[in-house]
Motif scaffolding. Structure first.
Motif, PDB file in Angstrom:
ATOM      1  N   HIS A 162       0.838  -1.198   0.000  1.00 13.12           N
ATOM      2  CA  HIS A 162       0.000   0.000   0.000  1.00 13.12           C
ATOM      3  C   HIS A 162       0.876   1.252   0.000  1.00 13.12           C
ATOM      4  O   HIS A 162       1.959   1.248   0.577  1.00 13.12           O
ATOM      5  CB  HIS A 162      -0.907   0.021   1.239  1.00 13.12           C
ATOM      6  N   VAL A 163       0.383   2.296  -0.650  1.00 11.00           N
ATOM      7  CA  VAL A 163       1.039   3.606  -0.582  1.00 11.00           C
ATOM      8  C   VAL A 163      -0.027   4.603  -0.125  1.00 11.00           C
ATOM      9  O   VAL A 163      -1.056   4.735  -0.784  1.00 11.00           O
ATOM     10  CB  VAL A 163       1.593   4.053  -1.963  1.00 11.00           C
ATOM     11  N   ASP A 164       0.222   5.252   0.982  1.00 10.16           N
ATOM     12  CA  ASP A 164      -0.758   6.186   1.571  1.00 10.16           C
ATOM     13  C   ASP A 164      -2.150   5.561   1.625  1.00 10.16           C
ATOM     14  O   ASP A 164      -3.144   6.187   1.245  1.00 10.16           O
ATOM     15  CB  ASP A 164      -0.828   7.494   0.745  1.00 10.16           C
ATOM     16  N   GLY A 165      -2.208   4.322   2.040  1.00 14.34           N
ATOM     17  CA  GLY A 165      -3.492   3.647   2.190  1.00 14.34           C
ATOM     18  C   GLY A 165      -4.073   3.104   0.896  1.00 14.34           C
ATOM     19  O   GLY A 165      -5.088   2.406   0.913  1.00 14.34           O
ATOM     20  N   GLU A 166      -3.436   3.409  -0.248  1.00  8.29           N
ATOM     21  CA  GLU A 166      -3.955   2.892  -1.533  1.00  8.29           C
ATOM     22  C   GLU A 166      -3.264   1.588  -1.879  1.00  8.29           C
ATOM     23  O   GLU A 166      -2.044   1.497  -1.830  1.00  8.29           O
ATOM     24  CB  GLU A 166      -3.632   3.873  -2.668  1.00  8.29           C
ATOM     25  N   ASP A 353      -1.378   5.632 -15.834  1.00  5.92           N
ATOM     26  CA  ASP A 353      -1.225   6.216 -14.483  1.00  5.92           C
ATOM     27  C   ASP A 353      -1.493   5.144 -13.427  1.00  5.92           C
ATOM     28  O   ASP A 353      -0.775   5.036 -12.435  1.00  5.92           O
ATOM     29  CB  ASP A 353      -2.131   7.438 -14.286  1.00  5.92           C
ATOM     30  N   GLU A 354      -2.486   4.318 -13.682  1.00  6.91           N
ATOM     31  CA  GLU A 354      -2.821   3.285 -12.713  1.00  6.91           C
ATOM     32  C   GLU A 354      -1.699   2.231 -12.637  1.00  6.91           C
ATOM     33  O   GLU A 354      -1.314   1.798 -11.555  1.00  6.91           O
ATOM     34  CB  GLU A 354      -4.128   2.616 -13.132  1.00  6.91           C
ATOM     35  N   ILE A 355      -1.190   1.864 -13.807  1.00 15.29           N
ATOM     36  CA  ILE A 355      -0.116   0.862 -13.831  1.00 15.29           C
ATOM     37  C   ILE A 355       1.127   1.393 -13.112  1.00 15.29           C
ATOM     38  O   ILE A 355       1.722   0.706 -12.280  1.00 15.29           O
ATOM     39  CB  ILE A 355       0.181   0.431 -15.280  1.00 15.29           C
ATOM     40  N   ALA A 356       1.483   2.641 -13.404  1.00 15.67           N
ATOM     41  CA  ALA A 356       2.647   3.231 -12.704  1.00 15.67           C
ATOM     42  C   ALA A 356       2.379   3.260 -11.202  1.00 15.67           C
ATOM     43  O   ALA A 356       3.278   3.019 -10.396  1.00 15.67           O
ATOM     44  CB  ALA A 356       2.925   4.638 -13.234  1.00 15.67           C
ATOM     45  N   SER A 357       1.133   3.499 -10.828  1.00 14.72           N
ATOM     46  CA  SER A 357       0.841   3.581  -9.394  1.00 14.72           C
ATOM     47  C   SER A 357       0.961   2.199  -8.728  1.00 14.72           C
ATOM     48  O   SER A 357       1.344   2.095  -7.574  1.00 14.72           O
ATOM     49  CB  SER A 357      -0.527   4.217  -9.144  1.00 14.72           C
ATOM     50  N   LEU A 358       0.683   1.140  -9.491  1.00 13.06           N
ATOM     51  CA  LEU A 358       0.838  -0.215  -8.936  1.00 13.06           C
ATOM     52  C   LEU A 358       2.301  -0.532  -8.650  1.00 13.06           C
ATOM     53  O   LEU A 358       2.623  -1.379  -7.841  1.00 13.06           O
ATOM     54  CB  LEU A 358       0.321  -1.281  -9.910  1.00 13.06           C
ATOM     55  N   TRP A 359       3.185   0.134  -9.387  1.00 10.82           N
ATOM     56  CA  TRP A 359       4.622  -0.141  -9.252  1.00 10.82           C
ATOM     57  C   TRP A 359       5.304   0.754  -8.215  1.00 10.82           C
ATOM     58  O   TRP A 359       6.508   0.686  -8.032  1.00 10.82           O
ATOM     59  CB  TRP A 359       5.321   0.060 -10.625  1.00 10.82           C
ATOM     60  N   ARG A 360       4.506   1.608  -7.550  1.00  7.48           N
ATOM     61  CA  ARG A 360       5.134   2.528  -6.589  1.00  7.48           C
ATOM     62  C   ARG A 360       5.703   1.797  -5.383  1.00  7.48           C
ATOM     63  O   ARG A 360       6.635   2.267  -4.738  1.00  7.48           O
ATOM     64  CB  ARG A 360       4.113   3.579  -6.102  1.00  7.48           C
ATOM     65  N   GLY A 362       6.130  -2.351  -3.325  1.00  2.76           N
ATOM     66  CA  GLY A 362       5.946  -3.807  -3.359  1.00  2.76           C
ATOM     67  C   GLY A 362       6.774  -4.502  -4.419  1.00  2.76           C
ATOM     68  O   GLY A 362       7.235  -5.612  -4.213  1.00  2.76           O
ATOM     69  N   CYS A 363       6.980  -3.867  -5.578  1.00  2.00           N
ATOM     70  CA  CYS A 363       7.639  -4.582  -6.682  1.00  2.00           C
ATOM     71  C   CYS A 363       9.134  -4.280  -6.739  1.00  2.00           C
ATOM     72  O   CYS A 363       9.643  -3.424  -6.028  1.00  2.00           O
ATOM     73  CB  CYS A 363       6.974  -4.231  -8.012  1.00  2.00           C
TER      74      CYS A 363
END
Ligand code: 6PG
Length: 478
Positions: A162-166, A353-360, A362-363
């Protein structure tokens, strides 16, 4: 109480995902081909949550609530098909099979279509973060039908980073899109590691900086715009001393890089899409060259270098940092551009934008930079290429002088920098007013009557090279 999810394949990734689900309050049914692995997992971690021990796939399926969710974590390729074949007769319409391994998206598309005909959902899920990520919160990239995501997504989101709860988990698009996005993540991962290697090699060979000194430099770099997991662990690996020899560990590791296939698939797929992912391709080729140890042994003897001594200048370390940063931006730009091409080809609505956000988080390629990439693609006006987003155009532009100096130095020193230099070539290619492709077209027209377009008139043209050399309008013969 029936389990909310079943996991089959309890090698370390499967076991850690199962534990992650259980630690997040889900009841998890466990299955492995050899029961010993299931028992070992339960003995070591059975107290972490609610697990159901099963010995056969039939028993696993019996213990699941409906719609059933069965997560497969076995070796990509044939083993996935064979588990699917065994599961299908045991499942009912609406049940969900999840493949969380590093499967090839082409296989995932085929499996999804086959199982959809049988009324089953098949969800190819990209999972990144290695063993630790699987346990503590990976980045998760699910494909498959939107309907299946309604039944599965909340669970995946809960166990993700999670990043900032997301959550770093969101449905990316249909069928094989999840595995495709994970594959491109790995392509970027290859390039990211290669540019780190090129920086290390230059600092070592050019500036004579020992691994321990470089560990400090990478640690410092990790505080700025390069901040990322891979830079962080580079400092760790470079700082590590081998207990047996007292030498830096990096000096006792054989310099031949392995690969399991996802980088190669990225390049193969990039070629199919006509997507210019040159930096990613060079990083795969660099691994290939490193592993040709026999040829390299001969090359060291028979090939001349004619290296030139160069003054590195006072800011060489900083120059290398900037070259690394610029090249890294190019590999992200190429990977994301390939996603755009794939979206068109496979009818996926990929949201960058969503894909980049998934990579913020955990990966493996998690990096501060991904926050800005997310922002760039969330803007009303989406950039046609990451490098055109104003913030990135400015950042990479500022690095260009150092980037050119470093590559020129590397060439003179005889230090190979395939990704640094191909990235700069890509950048210069993108900004060139005229490319020599015009000449290529002329040549193609001469030897194969392949025709060309003109800058001043619409249509396809052919010069009658073997005749009177006049131009005629022609049917496009590619
Ligand atoms: C991840 C990693 C993971 C794995 C790679 C290694 O995102 O968690 O990418 O999937 O470590 O597949 O790939 P190579 O063996 O090809 O370097």
């Amino acid at each position: 109480m029936p389990a909310q999810i079943g996991v089959t394949g309890l090698a370390v990734m499967g076991a850690n995902l199962a534990r992650n689900f259980a630690r997040n309050g889900y009841t998890v049914a466990l299955h492995n081909r050899s029961v010993a692995k299931t028992d070992a997992l339960l003995a070591a971690h059975g107290d972490e949550g609610d697990f159901i021990r099963t010995e056969t796939l039939a028993e696993l399926v019996e213990n699941l609530e409906t719609p059933r969710r069965v997560l497969i974590m076995v070796k990509a390729g044939g083993p996935v098909d064979s588990v699917i074949d065994s599961l299908v007769p045991l499942l009912d319409e609406g049940d969900i099979i999840i493949d969380a391994g590093n499967s090839n998206f082409v296989d995932t598309r085929r499996r999804e279509a086959d199982l959809a005909e049988k009324g089953l959902h098949f969800v190819g899920v990209g999972v990144s973060g290695g063993e630790e990520g699987a346990l503590l919160g990976p980045s998760i990239m699910p494909g498959g039908s939107k309907e299946s995501y309604a039944a599965l997504g909340p669970m995946l989101e809960k166990i993700s980073a999670h990043v900032d709860g997301e959550p770093c988990c969101a449905w990316v698009s249909t069928d094989g899109a999840g595995h495709f996005v994970k594959m491109v993540h790995n392509g970027i991962e290859y390039a990211d590691m290669q540019v780190i290697g090129e920086a290390y090699n230059l600092l070592r060979t050019g500036a004579g900086l020992e691994p321990a000194a470089q560990a400090k430099i990478f640690e410092e770099w990790n505080k700025g715009e390069l901040a990322s997991f891979l830079i962080e662990i580079t400092a760790e690996v470079l700082g590590h001393v081998d207990a047996k020899t007292g030498k830096p560990l990096v000096d006792v590791i054989v310099d031949s890089a392995g690969q399991k296939g996802t980088g190669r698939w990225t390049v193969q797929s990039g070629l199919d899409l006509g997507s210019p992912i040159s930096a990613i391709a060079e990083s795969v080729f660099a691994r290939g060259l490193s592993s040709q140890r026999d040829q390299r042994a001969i090359g060291q003897e028979v090939l001349q270098g004619h290296e030139v001594a160069v003054d590195l200048g006072e800011n060489f370390v900083e120059d290398v940092r900037q070259a690394l940063f610029a090249s890294k931006l190019v590999s992200y730009a190429q990977g994301l551009d390939m996603l755009t091409s794939a979206g068109k080809e496979y009818n996926w609505e990929l949201k960058l934008d969503e894909i980049a956000s998934l990579w913020r988080a955990g990966c493996i390629i998690r990096a501060e930079l991904l926050k800005d990439i997310t922002k760039a693609y969330a803007a009303d006006e989406k950039p046609a290429n990451l490098l055109f987003a104003p913030a990135f155009a400015e950042a990479i532009g500022a690095a260009v002088p150092a980037w050119r100096r470093v590559i020129a130095t590397a060439v003179q020193l005889g230090v190979p920098v395939p990704v640094f230099s191909s990235s700069l070539a890509y950048y210069d290619g993108l900004r060139s007013k005229r490319l020599p492709a015009a000449l290529t077209q002329g040549l193609r027209d001469l030897f194969g009557a392949h025709t060309y377009s003109r800058i001043d008139v619409e249509g396809s043209f052919h010069t009658q090279w073997s005749g009177d050399k006049t131009e005629i309008e022609a049917e496009d013969t590619h």
